[in-house]
Design an enzyme around this catalytic site. Structure first.
Site, PDB file in Angstrom:
ATOM      1  N   SER A 292       0.816  -1.209   0.000  1.00  0.00           N
ATOM      2  CA  SER A 292       0.000   0.000   0.000  1.00  0.00           C
ATOM      3  C   SER A 292       0.853   1.264   0.000  1.00  0.00           C
ATOM      4  O   SER A 292       0.344   2.364  -0.217  1.00  0.00           O
ATOM      5  CB  SER A 292      -0.947   0.011   1.207  1.00  0.00           C
ATOM      6  OG  SER A 292      -0.222   0.040   2.426  1.00  0.00           O
ATOM      7  N   HIS A 293       2.171   1.128   0.236  1.00  0.00           N
ATOM      8  CA  HIS A 293       3.069   2.271   0.225  1.00  0.00           C
ATOM      9  C   HIS A 293       4.211   2.087  -0.768  1.00  0.00           C
ATOM     10  O   HIS A 293       5.176   2.847  -0.748  1.00  0.00           O
ATOM     11  CB  HIS A 293       3.644   2.506   1.634  1.00  0.00           C
ATOM     12  CG  HIS A 293       2.626   2.955   2.616  1.00  0.00           C
ATOM     13  ND1 HIS A 293       1.727   2.092   3.200  1.00  0.00           N
ATOM     14  CD2 HIS A 293       2.334   4.185   3.112  1.00  0.00           C
ATOM     15  CE1 HIS A 293       0.940   2.766   4.025  1.00  0.00           C
ATOM     16  NE2 HIS A 293       1.285   4.035   3.982  1.00  0.00           N
TER      17      HIS A 293
ATOM     18  N   ARG B 194       1.832   3.816  -4.933  1.00  0.00           N
ATOM     19  CA  ARG B 194       1.804   5.246  -4.652  1.00  0.00           C
ATOM     20  C   ARG B 194       2.393   6.112  -5.770  1.00  0.00           C
ATOM     21  O   ARG B 194       2.284   7.343  -5.716  1.00  0.00           O
ATOM     22  CB  ARG B 194       2.596   5.525  -3.359  1.00  0.00           C
ATOM     23  CG  ARG B 194       1.987   4.935  -2.097  1.00  0.00           C
ATOM     24  CD  ARG B 194       0.839   5.768  -1.609  1.00  0.00           C
ATOM     25  NE  ARG B 194       0.143   5.189  -0.478  1.00  0.00           N
ATOM     26  CZ  ARG B 194      -0.088   5.802   0.673  1.00  0.00           C
ATOM     27  NH1 ARG B 194       0.349   7.027   0.850  1.00  0.00           N
ATOM     28  NH2 ARG B 194      -0.774   5.210   1.620  1.00  0.00           N
TER      29      ARG B 194
ATOM     30  N   LEU C  43       6.520   4.586   7.546  1.00  0.00           N
ATOM     31  CA  LEU C  43       7.453   5.207   8.480  1.00  0.00           C
ATOM     32  C   LEU C  43       8.611   4.287   8.866  1.00  0.00           C
ATOM     33  O   LEU C  43       9.655   4.756   9.294  1.00  0.00           O
ATOM     34  CB  LEU C  43       6.716   5.639   9.760  1.00  0.00           C
ATOM     35  CG  LEU C  43       5.984   6.968   9.730  1.00  0.00           C
ATOM     36  CD1 LEU C  43       5.270   7.198  11.055  1.00  0.00           C
ATOM     37  CD2 LEU C  43       6.946   8.115   9.456  1.00  0.00           C
TER      38      LEU C  43
ATOM     39  N   ASP D 142       5.174  -0.095  12.827  1.00  0.00           N
ATOM     40  CA  ASP D 142       4.724   1.088  12.083  1.00  0.00           C
ATOM     41  C   ASP D 142       3.218   0.932  11.963  1.00  0.00           C
ATOM     42  O   ASP D 142       2.732   0.056  11.256  1.00  0.00           O
ATOM     43  CB  ASP D 142       5.397   1.108  10.715  1.00  0.00           C
ATOM     44  CG  ASP D 142       4.907   2.241   9.805  1.00  0.00           C
ATOM     45  OD1 ASP D 142       4.040   3.026  10.238  1.00  0.00           O
ATOM     46  OD2 ASP D 142       5.391   2.317   8.667  1.00  0.00           O
TER      47      ASP D 142
ATOM     48  N   ALA E  11      -0.867   2.853  12.039  1.00  0.00           N
ATOM     49  CA  ALA E  11      -1.703   4.041  11.973  1.00  0.00           C
ATOM     50  C   ALA E  11      -2.548   4.163  13.235  1.00  0.00           C
ATOM     51  O   ALA E  11      -2.804   3.175  13.936  1.00  0.00           O
ATOM     52  CB  ALA E  11      -2.601   3.975  10.743  1.00  0.00           C
TER      53      ALA E  11
ATOM     54  N   ASP F 197      -4.671   1.143   2.148  1.00  0.00           N
ATOM     55  CA  ASP F 197      -5.336  -0.156   2.127  1.00  0.00           C
ATOM     56  C   ASP F 197      -6.797  -0.022   1.710  1.00  0.00           C
ATOM     57  O   ASP F 197      -7.346  -0.901   1.049  1.00  0.00           O
ATOM     58  CB  ASP F 197      -5.249  -0.823   3.504  1.00  0.00           C
ATOM     59  CG  ASP F 197      -3.838  -1.301   3.829  1.00  0.00           C
ATOM     60  OD1 ASP F 197      -3.047  -1.472   2.889  1.00  0.00           O
ATOM     61  OD2 ASP F 197      -3.534  -1.492   5.023  1.00  0.00           O
TER      62      ASP F 197
ATOM     63  N   ARG G   4       7.701 -10.345   9.433  1.00  0.00           N
ATOM     64  CA  ARG G   4       7.206 -10.700   8.113  1.00  0.00           C
ATOM     65  C   ARG G   4       7.864  -9.845   7.037  1.00  0.00           C
ATOM     66  O   ARG G   4       8.166 -10.328   5.936  1.00  0.00           O
ATOM     67  CB  ARG G   4       5.681 -10.563   8.051  1.00  0.00           C
ATOM     68  CG  ARG G   4       5.097 -10.993   6.711  1.00  0.00           C
ATOM     69  CD  ARG G   4       3.610 -11.204   6.780  1.00  0.00           C
ATOM     70  NE  ARG G   4       2.886 -10.029   7.216  1.00  0.00           N
ATOM     71  CZ  ARG G   4       1.582 -10.020   7.477  1.00  0.00           C
ATOM     72  NH1 ARG G   4       0.876 -11.132   7.383  1.00  0.00           N
ATOM     73  NH2 ARG G   4       0.975  -8.909   7.856  1.00  0.00           N
ATOM     74  N   ARG G   5       8.117  -8.568   7.350  1.00  0.00           N
ATOM     75  CA  ARG G   5       8.818  -7.713   6.388  1.00  0.00           C
ATOM     76  C   ARG G   5      10.218  -8.242   6.110  1.00  0.00           C
ATOM     77  O   ARG G   5      10.671  -8.260   4.960  1.00  0.00           O
ATOM     78  CB  ARG G   5       8.913  -6.278   6.910  1.00  0.00           C
ATOM     79  CG  ARG G   5       7.629  -5.478   6.798  1.00  0.00           C
ATOM     80  CD  ARG G   5       7.890  -3.988   6.931  1.00  0.00           C
ATOM     81  NE  ARG G   5       8.467  -3.618   8.217  1.00  0.00           N
ATOM     82  CZ  ARG G   5       7.757  -3.322   9.291  1.00  0.00           C
ATOM     83  NH1 ARG G   5       6.437  -3.375   9.243  1.00  0.00           N
ATOM     84  NH2 ARG G   5       8.347  -2.972  10.407  1.00  0.00           N
TER      85      ARG G   5
END
Length: 360
Positions: A65-66, A70, A142, A196, A198, A206, A330-331
């Site tokens: 989503s980023h 974008r 972020l 990170d 929101a 998303d 997971r990243r």
């Protein structure tokens, strides 16, 4: 944690669906392609290089989503004149451990990097340092901002507000942005622990992905233009709004955090509040021009002598208690896979990027 929410799992599912016959692209090749996109649409070489690596890193690590999703928003903001892709930030020392940065209506990451080394030096010298960035456009995750600090043995936090798309608890109109915050800490013997997330029920990106792919969003995520609960992402985007995180019984907790981030990222920095962002005179603009705050701490000043080991022990306790993975894991797994096998991109999206770069 951002990579544990239903919206993140949904975004991952959308990405998997759209990349069934994906084209693998090497990280360096994607960076170079995105750099050509930014240069072609008016940024300086320095800004292009910084934004390209940032955006490609998000895509590499599965933050779809980023990531390249974008790019049209970046291009729209540049073409409309809403953001200055060649801005030169101004850095001021407001005290022995406080930096002020005016991004001059440019992107946040180049402004941040213009003062980053000085911020680290202040944190080493004083034990803690603060950086307040104003007039900045942040349009990414972020975690790329804070993870490198932890790899240098520092603890880092960052806060950024956005455009108004979140209603306060019991409210009828949007006041807050999604208002993400990020935290990174060193961990002995492993990668940093980084979250990170929101302050909203889910990220606006998303919601846009859900609308594009024709999926619903989880109940309790948003309201329509009449303030009624909805699971239709298009209704949220068309005059509706997201809710703060926390669900029906805990929405006030998310609202309090969203308020705090408006104070830290806008009131303290001199940036715009989310409700003050107005790009109506710039059709196609999507990047919110607000503010960003960093707090960087040298954990050696805590006097424990074994900070990273203690953090590793705490993570062990958390996993022993039953949590299957920590934020960021997971990243890291996706990063390793992408670097080994290439970043999977939908062929149509790849063609779009090449067209934006002028390659076709």
């Amino acid at each position: 944690m951002s990579d544990e929410t239903p919206s993140r799992r949904a975004a991952a599912a959308f990405a998997q669906t759209s990349t069934t016959a994906a084209t693998p692209v090497a990280f360096g090749d994607l960076v170079a392609l995105l750099e050509r996109v930014f240069l072609r649409h008016g940024t300086s070489e320095r800004v292009a290089a910084i934004l390209a690596e940032n955006c490609a890193s998000c895509e590499r690590d599965g933050s779809t989503s980023h990531g390249v999703f974008r790019i049209p928003g970046y291009v729209g903001s540049l073409k409309s004149g809403w953001v200055d892709g060649r801005a030169e930030p101004t850095v001021e020392e407001a005290g022995p451990a406080f930096l002020r940065v005016d991004a001059a209506n440019g992107f946040a990451q180049p402004a941040f990097l213009a003062a980053r080394d000085r911020l680290v030096g202040m944190a080493r010298a004083s034990g803690v340092a603060v950086m307040a960035i104003r007039n900045s456009h942040h349009f990414s995750s972020l975690w790329p901002d804070v993870e490198p600090f932890a790899r240098e043995g520092l603890v880092a936090l960052s806060f950024v507000n956005s455009f108004a798309c979140v209603v306060p608890p019991g409210g009828r109109s949007a006041v807050y942005g999604t208002n993400p915050m990020a935290f990174a800490t060193p961990v002995a013997g492993g990668d940093p622990m980084v979250f990170d997330q929101a302050a909203s029920s889910m990220a606006n990106g998303d919601v846009r992905i859900a609308a594009r792919e024709g999926h619903s969003i989880p109940p309790g995520s948003g309201v329509d233009r009449d303030g009624k609960p909805t699971t239709d992402p298009k209704a949220v985007l068309d005059g509706g709004a997201l809710l703060p995180f926390g669900g029906q019984s805990g929405v006030h907790k998310g609202g309090s955090i969203a308020f705090m981030i408006e104070v830290l990222a806008a009131a303290l920095t001199g940036g715009k509040f989310s409700r003050e962002v107005d790009w109506s005179a710039h059709p196609g603009a999507e990047t919110p021009c607000t503010g960003q705050l960093f707090i960087v701490i040298d954990p050696e000043r805590g006097g424990t002598g074994a900070f990273a080991d203690r953090v590793a022990g705490l993570i062990g306790d958390v996993k022993e208690a039953g949590q299957d993975r920590m934020p960021g894991e997971r990243r890291y797994a996706r990063r390793a896979r992408s670097l080994r096998d290439g970043i999977p991109l939908d062929p149509a999206r790849l063609a779009e990027l090449r067209a934006l770069a002028g390659d076709s």
